[in-house]
Design an enzyme around this catalytic site. Structure first.
Site, short mmCIF file in Angstrom:
data_model
loop_
_atom_site.label_atom_id
_atom_site.label_comp_id
_atom_site.label_asym_id
_atom_site.label_seq_id
_atom_site.Cartn_x
_atom_site.Cartn_y
_atom_site.Cartn_z
N ARG A 1 23.04 83.79 61.34
CA ARG A 1 23.14 84.94 62.23
C ARG A 1 24.60 85.32 62.43
NH1 ARG A 1 22.50 83.49 66.69
NH2 ARG A 1 21.83 81.34 66.48
N TYR B 1 19.11 87.72 55.77
CA TYR B 1 18.97 86.33 56.17
C TYR B 1 18.35 86.16 57.55
CZ TYR B 1 19.70 81.40 56.71
OH TYR B 1 19.48 80.06 56.90
N LYS C 1 14.26 86.66 66.67
CA LYS C 1 15.28 86.75 67.72
C LYS C 1 15.38 88.17 68.27
CE LYS C 1 16.12 82.50 66.78
NZ LYS C 1 16.02 81.33 67.62
N HIS D 1 14.26 80.91 74.53
CA HIS D 1 14.52 80.17 73.28
C HIS D 1 14.05 78.73 73.48
CE1 HIS D 1 17.74 79.06 70.00
NE2 HIS D 1 16.55 79.24 69.48
N SER E 1 20.50 76.66 69.14
CA SER E 1 20.18 76.61 67.72
C SER E 1 20.71 75.32 67.09
CB SER E 1 20.79 77.81 67.00
OG SER E 1 20.35 79.00 67.62
N CYS F 1 19.81 72.31 67.67
CA CYS F 1 19.99 71.24 68.66
C CYS F 1 18.70 70.50 68.95
CB CYS F 1 20.62 71.80 69.93
SG CYS F 1 22.33 72.29 69.69
N ASP G 1 10.22 77.29 68.71
CA ASP G 1 11.48 78.05 68.87
C ASP G 1 11.47 79.04 70.03
OD1 ASP G 1 14.14 78.45 67.71
OD2 ASP G 1 13.46 80.44 67.10
N ARG H 1 17.07 76.56 55.40
CA ARG H 1 15.86 76.63 56.23
C ARG H 1 14.59 76.52 55.41
NH1 ARG H 1 16.57 77.44 62.08
NH2 ARG H 1 18.83 77.43 62.24
P1 GTP Z 1 16.90 76.31 65.51
O1 GTP Z 1 15.80 76.47 64.53
O2 GTP Z 1 18.25 76.69 64.96
O3 GTP Z 1 16.64 77.02 66.81
O4 GTP Z 1 17.10 74.73 65.76
P2 GTP Z 1 16.26 73.60 66.52
O5 GTP Z 1 16.68 73.57 67.95
O6 GTP Z 1 14.82 73.74 66.24
O7 GTP Z 1 16.84 72.26 65.88
P3 GTP Z 1 16.13 71.18 64.92
O8 GTP Z 1 14.99 70.47 65.57
O9 GTP Z 1 15.84 71.84 63.62
O10 GTP Z 1 17.29 70.11 64.73
C1 GTP Z 1 18.55 70.46 64.22
C2 GTP Z 1 19.31 69.28 63.68
O11 GTP Z 1 19.50 68.30 64.70
C3 GTP Z 1 18.58 68.58 62.54
O12 GTP Z 1 19.52 68.26 61.55
C4 GTP Z 1 18.02 67.35 63.17
O13 GTP Z 1 17.89 66.29 62.24
C5 GTP Z 1 19.00 67.03 64.30
N1 GTP Z 1 18.31 66.43 65.45
C6 GTP Z 1 17.16 66.85 66.02
N2 GTP Z 1 16.77 66.05 67.03
C7 GTP Z 1 17.71 65.09 67.11
C8 GTP Z 1 17.87 63.95 67.95
O14 GTP Z 1 17.07 63.65 68.84
N3 GTP Z 1 18.99 63.19 67.74
C9 GTP Z 1 19.90 63.49 66.77
N4 GTP Z 1 20.96 62.69 66.64
N5 GTP Z 1 19.76 64.54 65.93
C10 GTP Z 1 18.69 65.32 66.11
C1 SPV Z 2 18.30 79.99 65.48
O1 SPV Z 2 19.42 80.24 65.01
O2 SPV Z 2 18.15 79.66 66.69
C2 SPV Z 2 17.10 80.04 64.63
C3 SPV Z 2 17.26 80.50 63.24
O3 SPV Z 2 16.02 79.70 65.09
S1 SPV Z 2 17.40 82.23 63.06
O4 SPV Z 2 16.04 82.76 62.85
O5 SPV Z 2 18.22 82.49 61.89
O6 SPV Z 2 17.96 82.81 64.25
MN MN Z 3 16.14 79.11 67.25
#
Ligand code: GTP
Ligand code: SPV
Ligand code: MN
Length: 591
Positions: A78, A206, A215, A235, A257, A259, A284, A376
């Site tokens: 983004r 993208y 979003k 979110h 994001s 996290c 999400d 992704r």
């Molecule tokens: P968006 O799709 O961008 O909104 O992200 P999200 O909040 O869904 O994050 P996601 O669950 O995909 O995790 C993002 C990254 O953080 C990945 O590389 C995970 O492996 C890592 N991660 C997720 N949960 C944990 C956790 O509890 N501990 C640690 N150390 N890393 C984590």
């Molecule tokens: C984020 O960035 O929080 C996402 C991926 O979930 S995107 O759809 O690219 O915004």
């Molecule tokens: Mn997101």
């Protein structure tokens, strides 16, 4: 009229027909294709995408129904600096959003879109956000010249005729236009017109820039409408916790994001928690509205996951590994010689040789990453082995707990609970998090990301806080509010908490608190676990001393934190609810 207009006839909605004709007139495609959302259509379009080089067919023995996409190297995340909220007055968009007057932006984008689809197809993508029949569901139509967007929207939303059925003859739909142009950051705009329920996105192909239901509609336009209509667009993931006795508790969590939302929503509890089950409603986005029984009900407006690939493996997220083994579009991961995919953090050793996300030869000796950190997967939620059936419930689920959680190397403890609703709003409003690869620029820097909505709030952030405070009155049984941080590290750079499945322990404490089953200790930040009532059972090397470190509150660090929080409050001052200023004062007094 176009010579070649395919698939039309699924709607006779005059507002739709005239708007599509107007956009066709502007963009001048050589044909218009109306999507119906069928499987056959997806197969045919996939074939075309392969022919055009937009997709590569992956090894169908290993990954049936899976395809590979590379975005332009200048278009991998983004772009917050090119994202605009075009309200009539700048004041309404607030200091945390880029703003341009609607008239000026429309003119700029009309000029850029004029004839932009010459020689190309304009796809009409009708989509429904939310389960059919839900009072929270919304219809959007995205016009796009990208077949990758069509296929992704087909996964991420309830796409096709179903949307026209929900819309009927109404003209209450989101008008979205997407033109790829020449994928040039100089001509990249993601523009929102909340007062017109319209979005125009140009110059990117993208993710969050172009899958307009996600979003743009579900969060930026959604938050704007939610404030007017008395609901929340957030979110947030939504999950269900089922106890061995069959008690069901629903939890929503806002993490910025990259996290941990997707991982938390699909978590498998450790063996010690035998009989406990986590299932996913959403990964999400949550739309939440007070229900007739006085509880806050949440739906997931999406139908698929656009999830972070790196770090996904059979230890961190076994459910995701199973989920993305079929019918998945991978974007910007590495490609192996046998047409399999690879990424940093996948199970097993790296391939001896592969192509990186840019298509260059890569070996384990290479300095650069093979997969882009924001690579992704795009997969139907139906493939999630722990999908909760409630994901399709038009009523949504009653939320007992809301969690806010950032990515913080220091300062912020593993878990604490707000003293009350307004204090909880304060915790969300002041949340800080290290920036990640999900947006271009600044990775690693701590910034304020209120409620994980900094890049997604479609109006003045101070008014958004006011909306959160006001909503309390409409919710007779409000969810309890918590704060988490999975990412705190020691001086050696090691995580203080084992994370992933072990997060179940934090979740268990949270739901026990919601159900009034355990007491807690008071700390300057909020209620914290009493070491006796936080279950560390069955953890091989995790001692109560380690837990104390993960929970430690260092007053010196917190005094610094309050000053960092102040920066955002200063910017929002003219719209900042007094309640939050009082909360800050009370926190300072406790430190
Ligand atoms: P968006 O799709 O961008 O909104 O992200 P999200 O909040 O869904 O994050 P996601 O669950 O995909 O995790 C993002 C990254 O953080 C990945 O590389 C995970 O492996 C890592 N991660 C997720 N949960 C944990 C956790 O509890 N501990 C640690 N150390 N890393 C984590
Ligand atoms: C984020 O960035 O929080 C996402 C991926 O979930 S995107 O759809 O690219 O915004
Ligand atoms: Mn997101």
């Amino acid at each position: 009229m176009t010579k070649d207009s395919l698939g039309k006839g699924s709607t006779s909605n005059k507002a739709v027909l005239s708007w599509v004709a107007e956009m066709e007139n502007l963009c001048r495609p050589s044909r218009v294709y109306w999507c119906n959302g069928s499987r056959a259509e997806a197969q045919a379009l996939t074939g075309q995408a392969i022919e055009k080089g937009m997709l590569i067919k992956l090894n169908q023995k290993k990954l049936p129904g899976c395809y590979y996409h590379r975005s332009h190297p200048n278009d991998v995340a983004r772009v917050e600096q090119s994202t605009f909220i075009c309200t009539k007055d700048q004041e309404e968009a607030g200091p945390t959003n880029n703003w341009m007057a609607p008239r000026e932006m429309y003119q700029k984008l009309r000029t850029l879109s004029e004839g932009a689809m010459r020689g190309r197809t304009m796809y009409v993508v009708p989509y429904l956000m939310g389960p059919p029949g839900s009072s929270l569901a919304k219809v959007g139509i995205e016009l796009t010249d990208s077949v990758y967007v069509v296929l992704s929207m087909g996964i991420m939303t309830r796409m096709g005729t179903i949307a026209f059925e929900q819309l009927g003859n109404d003209d209450d739909f989101n008008r979205g236009l997407h033109c790829m142009l020449d994928i040039n950051p100089e001509r990249r705009y993601i523009a929102h017109f909340p007062q017109d329920n319209a979005i125009i996105s140009v110059g990117s192909n993208y993710g969050g820039n172009v899958l307009l239901g996600k979003k743009c509609l579900a969060l930026r336009i959604g938050s704007y409408l939610g404030r007017q209509e008395g609901w929340f667009a957030e979110h947030m993931l939504i999950l269900k916790v089922e106890s061995p006795a069959g008690e069901k508790t629903y939890v929503a969590a806002a993490f910025p994001s990259v996290c941990g939302k997707t991982n938390f929503a699909m978590m498998i509890p450790p063996p010690y928690f035998q009989g406990w089950k986590i299932t996913t409603i959403g990964d999400d986005i949550a739309w939440m509205k007070p229900g007739p029984d006085g509880r806050l009900y949440a739906i997931n407006p999406e139908a698929g996951y656009f999830g972070v690939v790196p770090g996904t493996n059979s230890r961190s997220n076994p459910n995701a590994m199973e989920m993305i083994a079929r019918d998945t579009i991978y974007t910007n991961v590495a490609l192996t010689p046998d047409l399999d995919v690879w990424w940093e953090g996948k199970d097993g050793p790296p391939p001896e040789e592969c192509q990186d996300w840019k298509g260059n030869r890569w070996t384990p000796e290479s300095e650069e990453k093979a997969a882009h950190p924001n690579s992704r997967f795009c997969v139907p939620m139906a493939h999630n082995p722990v999908l909760a059936p409630e994901a399709n419930d038009p009523q949504g689920v009653p939320i007992s707990a809301i969690i806010f959680g950032g990515r913080r190397t220091d300062t912020v403890p593993l878990v604490f609970q707000a003293f009350n609703w307004v204090h909880g709003v304060y915790l969300g409003a002041t949340m800080g998090s290290e920036m990640t690869a999900a947006a271009v620029g600044g990775a690693g820097q701590v910034r304020r990301d209120p409620m994980a909505m900094l890049p997604f709030c479609g109006y003045h952030m101070g008014d958004y806080f006011r909306h959160w405070i006001n909503m309390h009155r409409l919710i007779k049984h409000p969810p309890r509010i918590f704060h988490t941080n999975w990412f705190r590290k020691n001086g050696k750079g090691e995580f203080l908490w084992p994370c992933f499945g072990e997060n179940m322990r934090v979740l268990k404490w949270i739901i026990d608190r919601c159900h009034g089953r355990i007491d807690a200790d008071e700390s300057p930040l909020g209620w914290v676990p009493n070491p006796k009532s936080f279950d560390l059972g069955g953890m091989a090397n995790f001692t109560p001393e380690k837990f104390a470190k993960a929970q430690a509150v260092n007053n010196e660090e917190w005094r610094r934190e309050v000053i960092l929080q102040e920066e955002l409050f200063m910017r929002l001052y003219s719209h900042l609810p007094k309640e939050l200023i009082f909360q800050r004062e009370l926190l300072v007094a406790r430190l």
